[in-house]
Design a protein around this motif. Structure first.
Motif, PDB file in Angstrom:
ATOM      1  N   SER A 316       0.796  -1.326   0.093  1.00 50.72           N
ATOM      2  CA  SER A 316      -0.033  -0.040  -0.010  1.00 50.72           C
ATOM      3  C   SER A 316       0.907   1.137  -0.114  1.00 50.72           C
ATOM      4  CB  SER A 316      -0.846  -0.176   1.194  1.00 50.72           C
ATOM      5  OG  SER A 316      -1.255   1.205   1.434  1.00 50.72           O
ATOM      6  N   VAL A 317       0.646   2.031  -0.899  1.00 48.60           N
ATOM      7  CA  VAL A 317       1.376   3.275  -1.083  1.00 48.60           C
ATOM      8  C   VAL A 317       0.554   4.623  -1.158  1.00 48.60           C
ATOM      9  CG1 VAL A 317       3.198   4.512  -2.503  1.00 48.60           C
ATOM     10  CG2 VAL A 317       3.539   1.874  -2.406  1.00 48.60           C
ATOM     11  N   ILE A 318       0.689   5.674  -0.215  1.00 46.71           N
ATOM     12  CA  ILE A 318       0.054   6.795  -0.115  1.00 46.71           C
ATOM     13  C   ILE A 318       1.020   8.001  -0.354  1.00 46.71           C
ATOM     14  CG2 ILE A 318      -1.446   8.155   1.214  1.00 46.71           C
ATOM     15  CD1 ILE A 318      -2.343   5.630   2.624  1.00 46.71           C
ATOM     16  N   GLY A 319       0.946   8.851  -1.295  1.00 49.44           N
ATOM     17  CA  GLY A 319       1.466  10.133  -1.431  1.00 49.44           C
ATOM     18  C   GLY A 319       2.790   9.809  -2.206  1.00 49.44           C
ATOM     19  N   LEU A 320       3.012   8.633  -2.656  1.00 52.99           N
ATOM     20  CA  LEU A 320       4.182   8.520  -3.474  1.00 52.99           C
ATOM     21  C   LEU A 320       4.030   7.354  -4.741  1.00 52.99           C
ATOM     22  CD1 LEU A 320       6.123   7.433  -0.304  1.00 52.99           C
ATOM     23  CD2 LEU A 320       7.293   9.039  -2.075  1.00 52.99           C
ATOM     24  N   ASP A 321       4.840   7.323  -5.770  1.00 49.52           N
ATOM     25  CA  ASP A 321       4.511   6.524  -6.640  1.00 49.52           C
ATOM     26  C   ASP A 321       4.542   5.076  -6.528  1.00 49.52           C
ATOM     27  OD1 ASP A 321       4.268   5.565  -9.362  1.00 49.52           O
ATOM     28  OD2 ASP A 321       6.177   6.122 -10.147  1.00 49.52           O
ATOM     29  N   TYR A 322       3.535   4.258  -7.046  1.00 48.16           N
ATOM     30  CA  TYR A 322       3.422   3.026  -6.252  1.00 48.16           C
ATOM     31  C   TYR A 322       4.435   2.241  -6.937  1.00 48.16           C
ATOM     32  CZ  TYR A 322       1.170  -1.625  -5.759  1.00 48.16           C
ATOM     33  OH  TYR A 322       1.157  -3.049  -5.515  1.00 48.16           O
ATOM     34  N   ASN A 323       4.616   2.447  -8.524  1.00 46.18           N
ATOM     35  CA  ASN A 323       5.639   1.746  -9.170  1.00 46.18           C
ATOM     36  C   ASN A 323       6.999   1.969  -8.814  1.00 46.18           C
ATOM     37  OD1 ASN A 323       3.952   0.613 -10.971  1.00 46.18           O
ATOM     38  ND2 ASN A 323       3.597   2.443 -12.097  1.00 46.18           N
ATOM     39  N   ARG A 324       7.474   3.069  -8.301  1.00 45.96           N
ATOM     40  CA  ARG A 324       8.664   3.538  -8.021  1.00 45.96           C
ATOM     41  C   ARG A 324       9.057   2.773  -6.619  1.00 45.96           C
ATOM     42  NH1 ARG A 324      11.984   6.373 -10.893  1.00 45.96           N
ATOM     43  NH2 ARG A 324      13.625   5.791  -9.740  1.00 45.96           N
ATOM     44  N   VAL A 325       8.084   2.574  -5.778  1.00 47.46           N
ATOM     45  CA  VAL A 325       8.071   1.778  -4.315  1.00 47.46           C
ATOM     46  C   VAL A 325       8.344   0.358  -4.763  1.00 47.46           C
ATOM     47  CG1 VAL A 325       7.035   1.130  -2.228  1.00 47.46           C
ATOM     48  CG2 VAL A 325       6.888   3.549  -2.901  1.00 47.46           C
ATOM     49  N   ASP A 361      13.691   8.171  -3.583  1.00 48.61           N
ATOM     50  CA  ASP A 361      14.224   6.604  -3.496  1.00 48.61           C
ATOM     51  C   ASP A 361      14.635   6.221  -2.074  1.00 48.61           C
ATOM     52  OD1 ASP A 361      12.732   6.397  -6.011  1.00 48.61           O
ATOM     53  OD2 ASP A 361      14.590   6.122  -7.196  1.00 48.61           O
ATOM     54  N   LEU A 362      15.884   7.057  -2.042  1.00 47.13           N
ATOM     55  CA  LEU A 362      16.793   6.693  -0.893  1.00 47.13           C
ATOM     56  C   LEU A 362      15.840   6.681   0.399  1.00 47.13           C
ATOM     57  CD1 LEU A 362      19.434   5.668  -0.223  1.00 47.13           C
ATOM     58  CD2 LEU A 362      20.381   8.031  -0.039  1.00 47.13           C
ATOM     59  N   PRO A 363      15.236   7.816   0.752  1.00 49.17           N
ATOM     60  CA  PRO A 363      14.362   7.818   2.064  1.00 49.17           C
ATOM     61  C   PRO A 363      13.465   6.690   2.214  1.00 49.17           C
ATOM     62  CG  PRO A 363      14.137   9.996   0.889  1.00 49.17           C
ATOM     63  CD  PRO A 363      15.235   9.294   0.385  1.00 49.17           C
ATOM     64  N   VAL A 364      12.684   6.305   1.029  1.00 43.15           N
ATOM     65  CA  VAL A 364      11.747   5.059   0.884  1.00 43.15           C
ATOM     66  C   VAL A 364      12.382   3.868   1.389  1.00 43.15           C
ATOM     67  CG1 VAL A 364      10.228   3.877  -0.578  1.00 43.15           C
ATOM     68  CG2 VAL A 364      10.191   6.524  -0.665  1.00 43.15           C
ATOM     69  N   SER A 365      13.409   3.633   0.516  1.00 43.68           N
ATOM     70  CA  SER A 365      14.193   2.368   0.831  1.00 43.68           C
ATOM     71  C   SER A 365      14.980   2.226   2.240  1.00 43.68           C
ATOM     72  CB  SER A 365      15.401   2.250   0.000  1.00 43.68           C
ATOM     73  OG  SER A 365      16.585   3.144   0.138  1.00 43.68           O
ATOM     74  N   ILE A 366      15.410   3.313   2.690  1.00 47.87           N
ATOM     75  CA  ILE A 366      15.808   3.216   4.201  1.00 47.87           C
ATOM     76  C   ILE A 366      14.592   3.212   5.054  1.00 47.87           C
ATOM     77  CG2 ILE A 366      17.258   4.586   6.018  1.00 47.87           C
ATOM     78  CD1 ILE A 366      19.010   3.442   3.736  1.00 47.87           C
ATOM     79  N   ALA A 367      13.546   3.777   4.863  1.00 46.49           N
ATOM     80  CA  ALA A 367      12.238   3.530   5.730  1.00 46.49           C
ATOM     81  C   ALA A 367      11.953   2.298   5.841  1.00 46.49           C
ATOM     82  CB  ALA A 367      11.282   4.544   5.413  1.00 46.49           C
ATOM     83  N   CYS A 368      11.881   1.609   4.540  1.00 43.80           N
ATOM     84  CA  CYS A 368      11.567   0.197   4.506  1.00 43.80           C
ATOM     85  C   CYS A 368      12.527  -0.779   5.067  1.00 43.80           C
ATOM     86  CB  CYS A 368      11.101  -0.330   3.062  1.00 43.80           C
ATOM     87  SG  CYS A 368      10.200   0.481   2.180  1.00 43.80           S
ATOM     88  N   VAL A 369      13.667  -0.602   5.132  1.00 44.53           N
ATOM     89  CA  VAL A 369      14.687  -1.706   5.579  1.00 44.53           C
ATOM     90  C   VAL A 369      14.576  -1.250   7.144  1.00 44.53           C
ATOM     91  CG1 VAL A 369      17.138  -2.281   5.627  1.00 44.53           C
ATOM     92  CG2 VAL A 369      16.102  -1.640   3.612  1.00 44.53           C
ATOM     93  N   SER A 370      14.536  -0.107   7.627  1.00 42.55           N
ATOM     94  CA  SER A 370      14.450   0.310   8.977  1.00 42.55           C
ATOM     95  C   SER A 370      13.460  -0.296   9.619  1.00 42.55           C
ATOM     96  CB  SER A 370      14.459   2.114   9.104  1.00 42.55           C
ATOM     97  OG  SER A 370      13.994   2.391  10.278  1.00 42.55           O
ATOM     98  N   SER A 371      12.271  -0.248   9.092  1.00 40.92           N
ATOM     99  CA  SER A 371      11.202  -0.978   9.546  1.00 40.92           C
ATOM    100  C   SER A 371      11.279  -2.437   9.618  1.00 40.92           C
ATOM    101  CB  SER A 371       9.479  -0.434   8.751  1.00 40.92           C
ATOM    102  OG  SER A 371       8.815  -1.161   9.222  1.00 40.92           O
ATOM    103  N   LEU A 372      11.548  -3.014   8.611  1.00 42.16           N
ATOM    104  CA  LEU A 372      11.842  -4.686   8.504  1.00 42.16           C
ATOM    105  C   LEU A 372      12.997  -4.939   9.532  1.00 42.16           C
ATOM    106  CD1 LEU A 372      11.622  -7.265   6.671  1.00 42.16           C
ATOM    107  CD2 LEU A 372      13.802  -6.581   5.829  1.00 42.16           C
ATOM    108  N   LYS A 373      14.073  -4.190   9.876  1.00 34.25           N
ATOM    109  CA  LYS A 373      14.966  -4.610  11.067  1.00 34.25           C
ATOM    110  C   LYS A 373      14.555  -4.161  12.367  1.00 34.25           C
ATOM    111  CE  LYS A 373      19.451  -4.389   8.475  1.00 34.25           C
ATOM    112  NZ  LYS A 373      20.779  -3.674   8.717  1.00 34.25           N
TER     113      LYS A 373
END
Ligand code: TYD
Ligand code: MG
Length: 447
Positions: A316-325, A361-373
Motif C-alpha cells: 500500500s502506497v500513499i503520496g508516492l509513486d506505487y511503481n517506484r516503491v 527513492d533513498l529515504p523510501v528504501s531506508i524507511a522500509c529496511v529500517s522497519s523490517l529490521k
C-alpha cells in the motif's frame, strides 16, 4: 446541418456512434452519455495564411493579485486573455479562493465579475463578509444562464471574469440538459473565445469527485490554458494549489494555504509543515527534503513492514509513486537480499503531500529496511537520492537548496549521492556521500 445522436465518454470526451459499456480510450465503465449534435450552427472563422516574419507575438501581460501563494502557481501573475480552470472536490475552498483573488484584484481598480451559478448573491455576500471583503469594483452576478452572463459582460466589461462553476452554467440554445458534456464543452468554448477576443482573464471553477464525475473537468483540460488543482484532506485545514498544466509558466510550483474561520491564509514558510507530527527517530521513519518548484518541503516518509500471515503480501502506497516503491523493493530483494516477499509493506508520505520525485527513492528504501529490521535511522539525518536498477545512488537536482532547508530546520546529518557531493557549498550539516544503496544502509542503519 442535420441533427444526430452521438455518445460521449463523460470522463475523457471520447466519442462513439453507439453506446458503449466501457470507454475504449480511458477504460471507464458506464461513462457514456447521449448527446445531440448539429442543431447549433457555428460560424467558422475565416483565417488567412500569414508570412511567419509578419506574425507579431502579443506581449504577455500579467496581473498580480498580491496573494503570492496564488500568483506564483499561475506563473507569476494571471495572464490577460487566458482561460484558467480551477478544479477540486466540493467544499475544498474554490469559491473562497477565487472570491479572495477577485477582491484583491478589484482593489487595484480593475473590474472583476464573479458569476455564481450555485449560490444566490446574498449567500456570496455572506461569504464575502466572513472574509472581510469589500470593493467597489467587484460585481456579483447570480445566474446559471449564458445569455444573462453575456449581457453583464457587455455592460460591465470586466478585466477578470470568474465562473463558479462551469458545471452549473447552462446555454438554452444548446439542446441538452445542464451539466452534460456538450453543455460544458460548448460553454467552455464560449468562454475561451470570449477571453481571447477581449483579452480578459477567465477563471472556471470545476468540481471533481473522488471517482471522477461524469462530465467532469477532465474533458476541459485540453481546451483551457491553465489547469489548477486545489487539494486538501477533509480532516485537515491544509490546502495545496498546484498547476497541472500551464501554457504560461511552470507546473512545478505549489501554493500552500490554511483554511481558517475567516478565510484562506497563506503559508509562505511551509518548509516544516509536513513534519508536524514528526516523532524523532522511530524505526520506519525517514526525512526527505522534497523539492516542489522553487520550494523545499521536509517530508516524513513512513514505512511499515510486517509479516504476511496468509495470502499474497500486501503493498500500500500513499503520496508516492506505487511503481517506484515496487522498484525499490525489487532492488532491495535482488541486490541486497532483504526478504520483502513474505511481508506486507505500507509506505506513506506524511501530512497528505504527493511526492513524484525519484530523489525520494533513498529515504523510501531506508524507511522500509529500517522497519523490517526494527532499527531507527541515523539520528538527526535526512536522505536524498535516486536509486538505479543496479542499486547505485544517482544524483538529484537542487542539492544545496535541500540541504539549506534541512539545516535551517535543525537537522544535523545528510546522506546524499556521491556525485552530488562536489557541488555542495557551505553547510554545517555532516555529509555522508554514498555511491551504492548498500553503503547508504550501512551509514543510516548501523548494526
Ligand atoms: P467553499 O469555498 O465554498 O468550497 P468550494 O467552492 O470548493 O465548494 O468552502 C468550503 C468550506 O470552507 C465550507 O465548508 C466552509 C469553509 N470555510 C471556512 O472554513 N472559512 C471561510 O472563511 C469560508 C468562506 C469557508
Ligand atoms: Mg463553491
Amino acid at each position: 446541418m442535420k441533427e444526430k445522436i452521438i455518445y460521449v465518454c463523460g470522463e475523457c470526451g471520447y466519442e462513439s456512434s453507439k453506446w458503449l459499456g466501457r470507454c475504449p480510450n480511458c477504460g471507464k465503465w458506464n461513462s457514456f452519455v447521449e448527446e445531440i449534435r448539429g442543431r447549433k450552427k457555428y460560424m467558422e472563422k475565416t483565417a488567412e495564411p500569414t508570412r511567419i516574419n509578419e506574425i507579431v507575438i502579443p506581449e504577455i501581460i500579467r496581473i498580480k493579485s498580491g496573494i503570492s501563494e496564488f500568483d506564483r502557481v499561475v506563473g507569476n501573475g494571471i495572464v490577460k486573455g487566458s482561460l484558467i480552470l480551477i478544479a477540486g472536490e466540493p467544499g475544498v475552498g474554490k469559491s473562497t479562493l477565487l472570491i479572495s483573488v477577485g477582491a484583491k484584484i478589484s482593489q487595484q481598480g480593475k473590474t472583476v465579475l464573479y458569476v455564481s451559478g450555485e449560490e444566490s448573491s446574498s449567500q456570496t455576500k455572506i461569504r464575502a463578509e466572513r472574509l472581510s471583503i469589500s470593493s467597489d469594483n467587484l460585481y456579483i452576478l447570480s445566474t446559471t444562464q449564458i445569455p444573462a452572463i453575456k449581457e453583464s459582460i457587455n455592460k460591465i466589461q470586466p478585466e477578470i471574469l470568474i465562473i463558479d462553476s462551469i458545471q452549473a452554467i447552462y446555454d438554452p440554445e444548446i439542446p441538452t440538459t445542464p451539466g452534460t458534456v456538450t453543455q460544458i464543452r460548448e460553454n467552455t468554448n464560449f468562454f475561451m473565445n470570449f477571453s481571447k477576443a477581449t483579452n480578459t482573464a477567465v477563471f472556471l471553477v470545476g468540481h471533481i469527485t473522488k471517482e471522477g464525475s461524469i462530465a467532469g473537468p477532465k474533458i476541459l483540460e485540453h481546451i483551457v490554458d491553465v489547469v489548477l488543482y486545489f487539494e486538501g484532506e477533509p480532516r485537515s485545514n491544509l490546502r495545496i494549489l498546484r498547476a497541472i498544466k500551464n501554457r504560461f509558466g511552470s507546473t512545478m510550483e505549489i501554493g500552500v494555504f490554511s483554511m481558517e474561520e475567516d478565510g484562506l491564509k497563506e503559508i509562505p514558510d511551509a518548509g516544516a509543515l509536513f513534519l508536524k507530527d514528526y516523532h524523532q527517530n522511530l524505526p520506519g521513519q525517514t526525512i526527505f527534503p522534497a523539492q516542489q518548484g522553487t520550494r523545499t518541503l521536509l517530508v516524513e516518509i513512513q514505512a511499515l513492514v510486517a509479516p504476511t500471515y496468509y495470502g499474497i503480501p500486501k503493498r500500500s502506497v500513499i503520496g508516492l509513486d506505487y511503481n517506484r516503491v515496487s522498484l525499490i523493493l525489487a532492488v532491495l530483494e535482488k541486490k541486497l537480499h532483504f526478504n520483502f516477499g513474505t511481508h506486507d509493506v505500507y509506505v506513506n508520505a506524511g501530512g497528505g503531500i504527493k511526492i513524484d520525485e525519484p530523489a525520494s527513492d533513498l529515504p523510501v528504501s531506508i524507511a522500509c529496511v529500517s522497519s523490517l529490521k526494527d532499527v531507527p535511522p541515523l539520528e538527526g539525518s535526512i536522505l536524498i537520492g535516486e536509486i538505479s536498477l543496479t542499486g547505485e545512488i544517482r544524483p538529484v537536482k537542487l542539492i544545496n537548496k535541500r540541504l539549506k532547508e534541512a539545516e535551517r530546520l535543525g537537522f544535523k546529518k545528510a546522506i546524499i549521492p556521491k556525485v552530488n557531493s562536489q557541488e555542495i557549498t557551505k553547510t554545517s550539516l555532516q555529509i555522508f556521500p554514498v555511491r551504492w544503496l548498500k553503503e547508504a544502509i550501512e551509514v543510516s542503519l548501523p548494526p
